[in-house]
Design a protein around this motif. Structure first.
Motif, PDB file in Angstrom:
ATOM      1  N   THR A   2       0.926   0.912  17.276  1.00  0.00           N
ATOM      2  CA  THR A   2       1.170   1.772  16.177  1.00  0.00           C
ATOM      3  C   THR A   2       0.594   1.213  14.826  1.00  0.00           C
ATOM      4  O   THR A   2       1.025   0.273  14.267  1.00  0.00           O
ATOM      5  CB  THR A   2       2.533   2.198  15.860  1.00  0.00           C
ATOM      6  OG1 THR A   2       3.082   2.868  17.120  1.00  0.00           O
ATOM      7  CG2 THR A   2       2.942   3.124  14.845  1.00  0.00           C
ATOM      8  N   GLU A  68      -2.310   6.628   2.557  1.00  0.00           N
ATOM      9  CA  GLU A  68      -3.163   7.832   3.593  1.00  0.00           C
ATOM     10  C   GLU A  68      -1.827   8.491   4.077  1.00  0.00           C
ATOM     11  O   GLU A  68      -0.711   7.931   4.152  1.00  0.00           O
ATOM     12  CB  GLU A  68      -3.803   7.202   4.650  1.00  0.00           C
ATOM     13  CG  GLU A  68      -4.919   6.434   4.372  1.00  0.00           C
ATOM     14  CD  GLU A  68      -5.680   5.811   5.342  1.00  0.00           C
ATOM     15  OE1 GLU A  68      -5.826   6.475   6.334  1.00  0.00           O
ATOM     16  OE2 GLU A  68      -6.551   4.547   5.272  1.00  0.00           O
ATOM     17  N   GLU A  69      -1.837   9.972   3.961  1.00  0.00           N
ATOM     18  CA  GLU A  69      -1.073  10.692   4.397  1.00  0.00           C
ATOM     19  C   GLU A  69      -0.710  10.784   5.799  1.00  0.00           C
ATOM     20  O   GLU A  69       0.446  11.332   6.179  1.00  0.00           O
ATOM     21  CB  GLU A  69      -1.084  12.172   3.749  1.00  0.00           C
ATOM     22  CG  GLU A  69      -2.386  12.875   4.421  1.00  0.00           C
ATOM     23  CD  GLU A  69      -2.672  14.307   3.644  1.00  0.00           C
ATOM     24  OE1 GLU A  69      -2.883  15.123   4.379  1.00  0.00           O
ATOM     25  OE2 GLU A  69      -2.706  14.192   2.318  1.00  0.00           O
ATOM     26  N   ASN A  70      -1.568  10.353   6.812  1.00  0.00           N
ATOM     27  CA  ASN A  70      -1.397  10.717   8.365  1.00  0.00           C
ATOM     28  C   ASN A  70      -0.980   9.526   8.881  1.00  0.00           C
ATOM     29  O   ASN A  70      -0.769   9.556  10.289  1.00  0.00           O
ATOM     30  CB  ASN A  70      -2.506  11.222   8.655  1.00  0.00           C
ATOM     31  CG  ASN A  70      -2.997  12.536   8.253  1.00  0.00           C
ATOM     32  OD1 ASN A  70      -2.168  13.417   8.302  1.00  0.00           O
ATOM     33  ND2 ASN A  70      -4.319  12.764   8.143  1.00  0.00           N
ATOM     34  N   ILE A  71      -0.593   8.248   8.146  1.00  0.00           N
ATOM     35  CA  ILE A  71      -0.258   7.068   8.684  1.00  0.00           C
ATOM     36  C   ILE A  71       1.256   6.608   8.259  1.00  0.00           C
ATOM     37  O   ILE A  71       1.229   6.825   6.928  1.00  0.00           O
ATOM     38  CB  ILE A  71      -1.062   5.847   8.696  1.00  0.00           C
ATOM     39  CG1 ILE A  71      -2.487   6.194   8.886  1.00  0.00           C
ATOM     40  CG2 ILE A  71      -0.830   4.561   8.936  1.00  0.00           C
ATOM     41  CD1 ILE A  71      -3.531   5.252   8.751  1.00  0.00           C
ATOM     42  N   ARG A 101       0.110  17.084  -1.877  1.00  0.00           N
ATOM     43  CA  ARG A 101      -0.101  15.945  -1.305  1.00  0.00           C
ATOM     44  C   ARG A 101       0.946  15.061  -1.012  1.00  0.00           C
ATOM     45  O   ARG A 101       1.210  14.294  -0.254  1.00  0.00           O
ATOM     46  CB  ARG A 101      -1.024  15.310  -2.430  1.00  0.00           C
ATOM     47  CG  ARG A 101      -1.198  13.662  -2.302  1.00  0.00           C
ATOM     48  CD  ARG A 101      -2.321  13.392  -1.114  1.00  0.00           C
ATOM     49  NE  ARG A 101      -2.745  12.113  -0.908  1.00  0.00           N
ATOM     50  CZ  ARG A 101      -3.150  11.411  -0.103  1.00  0.00           C
ATOM     51  NH1 ARG A 101      -3.630  12.208   0.831  1.00  0.00           N
ATOM     52  NH2 ARG A 101      -3.368  10.108   0.023  1.00  0.00           N
ATOM     53  N   ASN A 104       2.768  15.892   2.166  1.00  0.00           N
ATOM     54  CA  ASN A 104       2.205  15.265   3.282  1.00  0.00           C
ATOM     55  C   ASN A 104       2.472  13.832   3.291  1.00  0.00           C
ATOM     56  O   ASN A 104       2.631  13.208   4.580  1.00  0.00           O
ATOM     57  CB  ASN A 104       0.588  15.328   3.092  1.00  0.00           C
ATOM     58  CG  ASN A 104       0.136  17.129   3.333  1.00  0.00           C
ATOM     59  OD1 ASN A 104       0.972  17.763   3.717  1.00  0.00           O
ATOM     60  ND2 ASN A 104      -1.186  17.343   2.756  1.00  0.00           N
ATOM     61  N   VAL A 105       2.561  13.317   2.267  1.00  0.00           N
ATOM     62  CA  VAL A 105       2.689  11.713   2.229  1.00  0.00           C
ATOM     63  C   VAL A 105       4.104  11.344   2.564  1.00  0.00           C
ATOM     64  O   VAL A 105       4.514  10.577   3.228  1.00  0.00           O
ATOM     65  CB  VAL A 105       2.413  10.889   0.833  1.00  0.00           C
ATOM     66  CG1 VAL A 105       2.863   9.638   0.902  1.00  0.00           C
ATOM     67  CG2 VAL A 105       0.732  11.142   0.612  1.00  0.00           C
ATOM     68  N   ARG A 107       6.532  12.975   4.150  1.00  0.00           N
ATOM     69  CA  ARG A 107       7.033  13.416   5.539  1.00  0.00           C
ATOM     70  C   ARG A 107       6.624  12.015   6.279  1.00  0.00           C
ATOM     71  O   ARG A 107       7.377  11.963   7.475  1.00  0.00           O
ATOM     72  CB  ARG A 107       6.384  14.299   5.921  1.00  0.00           C
ATOM     73  CG  ARG A 107       5.046  14.393   6.384  1.00  0.00           C
ATOM     74  CD  ARG A 107       4.442  15.431   7.495  1.00  0.00           C
ATOM     75  NE  ARG A 107       4.912  16.815   6.683  1.00  0.00           N
ATOM     76  CZ  ARG A 107       4.347  17.728   5.983  1.00  0.00           C
ATOM     77  NH1 ARG A 107       2.758  17.378   5.769  1.00  0.00           N
ATOM     78  NH2 ARG A 107       4.586  18.735   5.395  1.00  0.00           N
ATOM     79  N   ASN A 108       5.851  11.090   6.014  1.00  0.00           N
ATOM     80  CA  ASN A 108       5.635  10.138   6.757  1.00  0.00           C
ATOM     81  C   ASN A 108       6.057   8.689   6.105  1.00  0.00           C
ATOM     82  O   ASN A 108       5.490   7.408   6.504  1.00  0.00           O
ATOM     83  CB  ASN A 108       4.166   9.746   6.914  1.00  0.00           C
ATOM     84  CG  ASN A 108       3.619  10.422   8.272  1.00  0.00           C
ATOM     85  OD1 ASN A 108       4.300  10.611   9.337  1.00  0.00           O
ATOM     86  ND2 ASN A 108       2.368  11.378   7.998  1.00  0.00           N
TER      87      ASN A 108
END
Length: 240
Positions: A2, A68-71, A101, A104-105, A107-108
């Protein structure tokens, strides 16, 4: 493996760097590949709490650019994480692009114990810490971010560690950022009460997930020669 991004708060960066390194050790032990953007700076919480919203907004925009928003973003601080998640929208209320933005950020974005327990579902790192400890619930970590059982769950798996609950574990230690400077006498009374409860629990250590609380409580203990030590949760979990 991960991938995770590491978000290190100012207090850890400037005063407790070893806690940052220990956070990396823990995440790697849990099977993560840790990414650290050296361009990251303050999340803007001190400026925001002092009323400097324009300055805070600049730092908030930079934060969204640095991660980064997807990590997953993991931080050993519920206070800073909770601030980014809950308070950034008030800084971006007139900018739909930044609001999206942020959504998106955020939530992770995870506080360390939350990520370990609820996302990775790893609670035993083989750590050993043969001491009696009590846990201090940081105001922001508890009320803004929402962790309570997660740190205790992780501590329950540390070999040799005895966890005892102190009275008023959820009561503020008196730091509160600039509160301790602007209201010194009240702050001192609050940290004195926190330390007294810690001593009465019979613990050798007060454990917290917030470096700012650790600094405040440890400073009082040192100044008043109280034989009670303070340690960050990450520094215990890394004892393997």
């Amino acid at each position: 493996m991960t991938k995770v991004q590491l978000f290190i708060p100012c207090f850890i960066d400037q005063l407790y760097p070893e806690t940052g390194f220990n956070t990396v050790k823990i995440l790697e032990k849990a099977g993560c590949k840790v990414m650290f953007n050296t361009n990251q700076t303050c999340c803007g919480q001190p400026a925001f709490n002092s009323g400097y919203w324009k300055e805070s907004r600049k730092l908030a925009v930079k934060f969204l650019q640095d991660f980064e928003e997807n990590i997953p973003i993991v931080s050993p601080s519920g206070s800073c994480s909770g601030f980014v998640i809950n308070d950034y929208p008030s800084l971006f209320k007139d900018d739909p692009v930044l609001l999206q933005r942020h959504a998106n950020v955020s939530r992770n974005l995870y506080e360390l114990s939350d990520f370990l327990v609820n996302v990775l579902q790893v609670v035993d790192f083989g750590a050993c810490f043969p001491h009696k400890v009590t846990y201090h619930d940081s105001c922001s970590a508890l009320r803004s971010y929402g962790i309570k059982e997660e740190p205790r769950e992780l501590l329950s798996h540390v070999k040799g560690l005895e966890l005892v609950e102190m009275n008023e574990s959820e009561v503020c230690c008196g730091f509160g950022g600039t509160f301790s400077i602007k209201n010194t006498e009240i702050s001192t009374a609050m940290v004195a009460n926190k330390v007294r409860n810690g001593v009465e629990s019979g613990a050798e250590y007060i454990v917290t997930s917030e470096a700012s609380c650790a600094m405040n409580i440890a400073g009082y203990c040192k100044k008043n020669k109280v034989p009670l030590k303070v340690i960050h949760l990450a520094d215990i979990l890394s004892q393997f």
